[in-house]
Structures are given as structure tokens and as C-alpha cells.
Design an enzyme around this catalytic site. Structure first.
Site, mmCIF file in Angstrom:
data_model
loop_
_atom_site.group_PDB
_atom_site.id
_atom_site.type_symbol
_atom_site.label_atom_id
_atom_site.label_comp_id
_atom_site.label_asym_id
_atom_site.label_seq_id
_atom_site.Cartn_x
_atom_site.Cartn_y
_atom_site.Cartn_z
ATOM 1 N N HIS A 200 0.793 -1.234 0.000
ATOM 2 C CA HIS A 200 0.000 0.000 0.000
ATOM 3 C C HIS A 200 0.823 1.280 0.000
ATOM 4 C CE1 HIS A 200 0.938 -0.120 4.292
ATOM 5 N NE2 HIS A 200 0.702 1.169 4.295
HETATM 6 C C1 UD1 Z 1 -1.465 5.301 6.119
HETATM 7 C C2 UD1 Z 1 -0.137 5.762 6.712
HETATM 8 C C3 UD1 Z 1 0.849 4.617 6.681
HETATM 9 C C4 UD1 Z 1 0.271 3.364 7.309
HETATM 10 C C5 UD1 Z 1 -1.049 3.042 6.630
HETATM 11 C C6 UD1 Z 1 -1.690 1.807 7.189
HETATM 12 C C7 UD1 Z 1 0.452 8.114 6.340
HETATM 13 C C8 UD1 Z 1 1.283 9.042 5.567
HETATM 14 N N1 UD1 Z 1 0.444 6.843 5.932
HETATM 15 O O1 UD1 Z 1 -1.266 5.055 4.741
HETATM 16 O O2 UD1 Z 1 2.008 4.993 7.393
HETATM 17 O O3 UD1 Z 1 1.163 2.292 7.145
HETATM 18 O O4 UD1 Z 1 -1.924 4.150 6.770
HETATM 19 O O5 UD1 Z 1 -2.825 1.446 6.463
HETATM 20 O O6 UD1 Z 1 -0.173 8.521 7.295
HETATM 21 N N2 UD1 Z 1 -8.459 5.106 1.919
HETATM 22 C C9 UD1 Z 1 -9.723 4.606 1.773
HETATM 23 N N3 UD1 Z 1 -10.335 4.071 2.868
HETATM 24 C C10 UD1 Z 1 -9.756 4.052 4.089
HETATM 25 C C11 UD1 Z 1 -8.449 4.564 4.210
HETATM 26 C C12 UD1 Z 1 -7.821 5.075 3.112
HETATM 27 O O7 UD1 Z 1 -10.284 4.608 0.702
HETATM 28 O O8 UD1 Z 1 -10.355 3.582 5.052
HETATM 29 C C13 UD1 Z 1 -7.793 5.723 0.758
HETATM 30 C C14 UD1 Z 1 -7.671 7.218 0.967
HETATM 31 O O9 UD1 Z 1 -8.795 7.862 0.542
HETATM 32 C C15 UD1 Z 1 -6.471 7.548 0.145
HETATM 33 C C16 UD1 Z 1 -5.639 6.296 0.232
HETATM 34 O O10 UD1 Z 1 -6.500 5.249 0.656
HETATM 35 O O11 UD1 Z 1 -6.804 7.802 -1.189
HETATM 36 C C17 UD1 Z 1 -4.485 6.466 1.176
HETATM 37 O O12 UD1 Z 1 -4.939 6.762 2.480
HETATM 38 P P1 UD1 Z 1 -3.988 7.576 3.487
HETATM 39 O O13 UD1 Z 1 -4.718 7.736 4.765
HETATM 40 O O14 UD1 Z 1 -3.469 8.783 2.814
HETATM 41 O O15 UD1 Z 1 -2.701 6.706 3.680
HETATM 42 P P2 UD1 Z 1 -2.478 5.140 3.726
HETATM 43 O O16 UD1 Z 1 -1.970 4.688 2.425
HETATM 44 O O17 UD1 Z 1 -3.648 4.431 4.301
#
Ligand code: UD1
Length: 370
Positions: A200
């Protein structure tokens, strides 16, 4: 005074749940909503028996990094100005940690950083920058390992602010594994022949080339590959037009912690860019290939549980080589991440800073004269 425990993402809920349980009534659980889907957040509060969060922020999940951090900082700043907290506990390296450490520091509340002192020395990783921010602002650094302590010392953090606590993942994992065997989204008979994958991180999902390298490697090996897909990864597979090339993979939605640990235990090999899985593989004793440029968790590699496969390496060849290596030897190796008492130590530190519980509160409705 209550102790603010701030969580935002799945791994923070997993790793702070044992601390929240230790703190009991003293903990006020603040969920920033960085992860907002039930499968990524809500179900984990239930699974770990810590109830619903006391405070839920809005307008954070799904936004870009700067907007996320700004929205959290704004709301936490307001909360910390109006509610009295004896300490703020933050965990790890997410955007939530950066915002909560800043909000706590600006409000003059002591900040306790759990899982302090990890460093990949790769500033292109958002997580590395979040670690540095939390490292600059924390009043107490709860380091999981001696490597983490050494990193903090090298940055000039005062000795009296560093405590070697171990990592709460050990007790979080033991807690989950003690629960009844769950239903799995893939049959056990398939899992035991499989490579289990979670991918991810931005470095592996943001460009088509990076994700295609991984998907193509998975598609070219003989064993089945089960990919537990983070929402970011699912979106990236479709955005980069890689769903066709990923057809040979068994792609499943996020699972509970108990399910993931069962799947890790059953699988032949785990391939991941996750931080938490690098620790969990040392408890379930399954080998792990870390698909990243760098890792902030060398302990798992040094102890023989994982190997780093950097982008210029042939991933399919590394997987085949690892599958050919006997894994029985791992069963006898101890986890380098702690003794299962980290959360107790951290809770004691927090209570020591916040002071004893006041005799009575809440029911005193009469405003005191200024
Ligand atoms: C985040 C953390 C990472 C951790 C990971 C665990 C940061 C910079 N990164 O990454 O360190 O290892 O969480 O999962 O804080 N999204 C959804 N649904 C959700 C959550 C996320 O659709 O429930 C989508 C968001 O809309 C976004 C993408 O996933 O487009 C990334 O989400 P984001 O919270 O930015 O970071 P993660 O990749 O989850």
C-alpha cells in the site's frame, strides 16, 4: 486529567489498543478519521474491545497529505485548548502522528511518542518525515528496541526523555491470536500453498511502473498469491489499468487483525511493504520479503525473519529463492520487538506524567469565580 490517546489509521488502533486497555478510564480516545471505512478503522475498535472513540474528527479521510494534517491540527488545537489533558499519546509515523504531536506541543501538553526512534533515512517517505516531526516534538520517546534508542541518541535527544519499552505489537498480536480461530476469506488448503501479500505504500502504488513490477512478479510465480488489498492499492490497480495483469492474483478486501495473523501463520511466505507486518512476522514465525527501498525495522532482518528486496532487484527470483529456503528454523527464534509488557510500561509513564486521578469530577456544575 484524562490522557488523550490519538489514533487515525488501522495500525495505530491495533498498537494503541493494549495501552488504551491498560489506561482504562483514564484514556480519552480521539480518532482523527484518517482511515474512515469500517474495514480499516471501526471494526478494529470492536475487535480490540476498546469501544467507540470518545471524539471523532471530520474532514480528514481521503484528503491529500497537507489538507489531512491541517484539518487534524486545526481540530485538535481547538480540542486541546478547551479540554484539559494530562498527556497526549501518539503512535508511529502516520499523518495523524504529525498533527497530534504538533497540536499537543503547541497546547503545552506533554507528548508521549510510542514507537519512537525508527528511521529509514529515506526522506521521500511521508512516514519518515512524520517520524522526524514527532521526534522533534515529543517530551517522552518510548523506543521499541535498542536500535531505536541509538537513533534518538544520535539525534541528540536527551537521555532522560528516552525509555526502552518494547513494542506493543507483541501484546496486540498475542491478544488477537488468543481469540477463536476466525473464518478466512480464502480456504486454508489454498493459503498453505500461497504467498500472502499486502502492498500500500506510495512508493509501490503511486506510479504504474512501480505497481506493475510487483503485480507481474506475483503473476509469474507458480504458487497462488493472495493479495489483501488496502483501498489505496485497489484504487491504484484500477487507475493504472493493471486489473487485467492482476487476474491471476486472489484479491481480497481488508480483514480483521485476527484473520490477518491466521493468514500469515498459514501462508508459506509473506511479501509486504507494511511496517506492522515486519514485526508480526517475528511473532507468527513466517518469513517476509519487504518490498521497499529501505526499512526502518532492521531488527526483523537481523533476527532472520525478513529480507529487503529493493526496486532494482528481481522480485520473482527473490520470492522463488525464499520459497526454497526451509522456514522451520524461525519457529525457535525470539521476537526482537519486546516481552509483551510494553503497553503496561507506556501506561505507567503516561499516568506518571498526567498525575493521579482526581477524586471527583463531572458532577461539579457550579462555575468557580475567576
Ligand atoms: C497510512 C499511513 C501509513 C500506514 C497506513 C496503514 C500516512 C502518511 N500513511 O497510509 O504509514 O502504514 O496508513 O494502512 O499517514 N483510503 C480509503 N479508505 C480508508 C483509508 C484510506 O479509501 O479507510 C484511501 C484514501 O482515501 C487515500 C488512500 O486510501 O486515497 C491512502 O490513504 P492515506 O490515509 O493517505 O494513507 P495510507 O496509504 O492508508
Amino acid at each position: 486529567m484524562k490522557i488523550a490517546t490519538v489514533v487515525g489509521t488501522r495500525p495505530e488502533i491495533v498498537k494503541l489498543a493494549p495501552v488504551i486497555r491498560e489506561l482504562g478510564e483514564r484514556a480519552e480516545v480521539i480518532h482523527t478519521g484518517q482511515h474512515y471505512e469500517a474495514s480499516m478503522a471501526g471494526s478494529f475498535f470492536e475487535e480490540f474491545g476498546i469501544g467507540a472513540p470518545d471524539v471523532l474528527l471530520g474532514g480528514v479521510g481521503g484528503a491529500d497529505r497537507a489538507t489531512q494534517i491541517a484539518a487534524m491540527l486545526h481540530q485538535l488545537g481547538g480540542l486541546f485548548a478547551t479540554q484539559e489533558y494530562g498527556a497526549v499519546i501518539v503512535q508511529g509515523d502516520t499523518n495523524t502522528v504529525s498533527a497530534a504531536a504538533q497540536a499537543g506541543n503547541y497546547a503545552g501538553i506533554p507528548v508521549i511518542h510510542v514507537e519512537a526512534g525508527l528511521r529509514s533515512h529515506d526522506r521521500a517517505m511521508p512516514e519518515e518525515v512524520n517520524r522526524l516531526v514527532a521526534g522533534a516534538l515529543a517530551d517522552v520517546h518510548c523506543a521499541a528496541t535498542a536500535v531505536n534508542v541509538a537513533n534518538l541518541r544520535a539525534e541528540g535527544v536527551a537521555e532522560e526523555r528516552i525509555v526502552l519499552t518494547g513494542n506493543t505489537i507483541v501484546e496486540a498480536t498475542e491478544h488477537s491470536l488468543s481469540r477463536p480461530e476466525p473464518m478466512l476469506p480464502v480456504e486454508r488448503a489454498v493459503l498453505v500453498r500461497s504467498v500472502l501479500a499486502t502492498i500500500h505504500r506510495p512508493e509501490n502504488t503511486d506510479t504504474p511502473q512501480a505497481l506493475a513490477r510487483i503485480v507481474d512478479a506475483f503473476a509469474s510465480i507458480d504458487s497462488p498469491v493472495v493479495l489483501v488489498a488496502h483501498p489505496r492499492t485497489r484504487a491504484a490497480l484500477s487507475r493504472h489499468g493493471l486489473l487485467g495483469r492482476a487476474q491471476r492474483l486472489l484479491i481480497v478486501d481488508p480483514v480483521s487483525h485476527r484473520q490477518l495473523l491466521s493468514m500469515m501463520s498459514a501462508a508459506r511466505l509473506v511479501v509486504s511493504d507494511s511496517g506492522g507486518l515486519q514485526e508480526e512476522c517475528t511473532v507468527v514465525k513466517t518469513p517476509l520479503l519487504v518490498v521497499r527501498r529501505s526499512t526502518e525495522r532492521p531488527e526483523s532482518i537481523d533476527a532472520g525473519f525478513s529480507r529487503l528486496v529493493t526496486p532494482e532487484r528481481d522480485l520473482a527470483a527473490a520470492i522463488r529463492e525464499q520459497l526454497a529456503t526451509p522456514r522451520a528454523v524461525l519457529a525457535g527464534l525470539p521476537s526482537p520487538y519486546g516481552d509483551g509488557l510494553a503497553s503496561r510500561r507506556i501506561a505507567e509513564i503516561a499516568v506518571g506524567i498526567a498525575g493521579p486521578q482526581p477524586e471527583h469530577h463531572h458532577d461539579d456544575q457550579v462555575a468557580q469565580p475567576a
